[in-house]
Scaffold this active site. Sequence first.
Site, PDB file in Angstrom:
ATOM      1  N   GLU A 178       0.823   6.647  -6.838  1.00 37.56           N
ATOM      2  CA  GLU A 178      -0.297   7.601  -6.921  1.00 37.56           C
ATOM      3  C   GLU A 178       0.210   9.042  -6.960  1.00 37.56           C
ATOM      4  O   GLU A 178      -0.271   9.857  -7.742  1.00 37.56           O
ATOM      5  CB  GLU A 178      -1.204   7.376  -5.710  1.00 37.56           C
ATOM      6  CG  GLU A 178      -2.356   8.348  -5.549  1.00 37.56           C
ATOM      7  CD  GLU A 178      -3.050   8.130  -4.222  1.00 37.56           C
ATOM      8  OE1 GLU A 178      -3.090   9.077  -3.408  1.00 37.56           O
ATOM      9  OE2 GLU A 178      -3.539   7.007  -3.982  1.00 37.56           O
ATOM     10  N   LYS A 206       0.842  -1.210   0.000  1.00 40.08           N
ATOM     11  CA  LYS A 206       0.000   0.000   0.000  1.00 40.08           C
ATOM     12  C   LYS A 206       0.871   1.252   0.000  1.00 40.08           C
ATOM     13  O   LYS A 206       0.535   2.257  -0.644  1.00 40.08           O
ATOM     14  CB  LYS A 206      -0.916  -0.006   1.226  1.00 40.08           C
ATOM     15  CG  LYS A 206      -1.784   1.253   1.388  1.00 40.08           C
ATOM     16  CD  LYS A 206      -2.652   1.524   0.168  1.00 40.08           C
ATOM     17  CE  LYS A 206      -3.792   2.484   0.453  1.00 40.08           C
ATOM     18  NZ  LYS A 206      -3.445   3.728   1.124  1.00 40.08           N
TER      19      LYS A 206
END
Length: 304
Positions: free
Chosen positions: A182, A175
């Site tokens: 991102e 993550k």
Amino acid sequence: MRLGLVGLGKMGANMARRLARGGHSVIVYNRTRQVTDQLVSEETNLLPTYEIADLVAKLDPPRTVWTMVPAGEVTEKMVIQISDLLSPGDVLIDGGNSNFNDSMRRAGMLAGKQIDFIDAGVSGGIWGLKEGYSLMLGGDQPVIERLAPIFETLAPAPDRGWGRVGPHGAGHFTKMVHNGIEYGMMEAIAEGFELLRARNDFDIDLHQVASVWRYGSVVRSWLLDLTEAALAEDPDLKGIKDWVADSGEGRWTVFEAINQDVPVPVIALSLFRRFESRQEESFSAKLLAAMRNQFGGHEVHKAE
């Protein structure tokens, strides 16, 4: 299945809703009682509790408790508090944005109590309730398989969008890297649209371009979908200040890249761009202007 969920912020509350609507019985707890009461009044299959001990008591062994609280000290205290109430064979899932090193340490700590630990990287934001969540799970395969009905409900579909990515720590590590990627993708989209906007003589409609790119283009993505939605609401973004926060995972990604001697120039630069957005004024830019003036006599703009 029956499980406990601790932490009813934006993510936690919507996860509780999705689980309840999927037929699971969810015992919920939030530090602020009013938040718990409001959520329970809106959904069935949710049972409120106002003490962690009460939440654990309402679960039948083997218990499953999922925490969605801020990373760091808050998570540390919550893991210790809950684990002191659990029994061997129970499972504690941390779905917050914890540092993977902390998750590995906590897994070891809980193993000493014979409590299973899963670190769950959760992506989906406020859209997760409708679209489902991407779940990156770290932990023992048999435990994850036993709890599969929970993950299948939270994910976009039972057979996609979730999975065990490795041992303890791997979920939060994955993550972390996800968030670093991102950062880079967001920066590239933002820079591209700023360049489009700079060509005044073309009078390009940025919202239209975002709409066109959403279908068939190589850069189509959910981030582009969100860009299109933002530009539809406020084409010039007049209502938004050019100040960008970071959650911390981008920093951890860069730290880990340094530790592993892995070059991540785009991710690193995108992180530094966020820092730059928070400066009221740039001393380095002032110094650059001063140097140009010193060696070439170039004009400087004087401060008022």
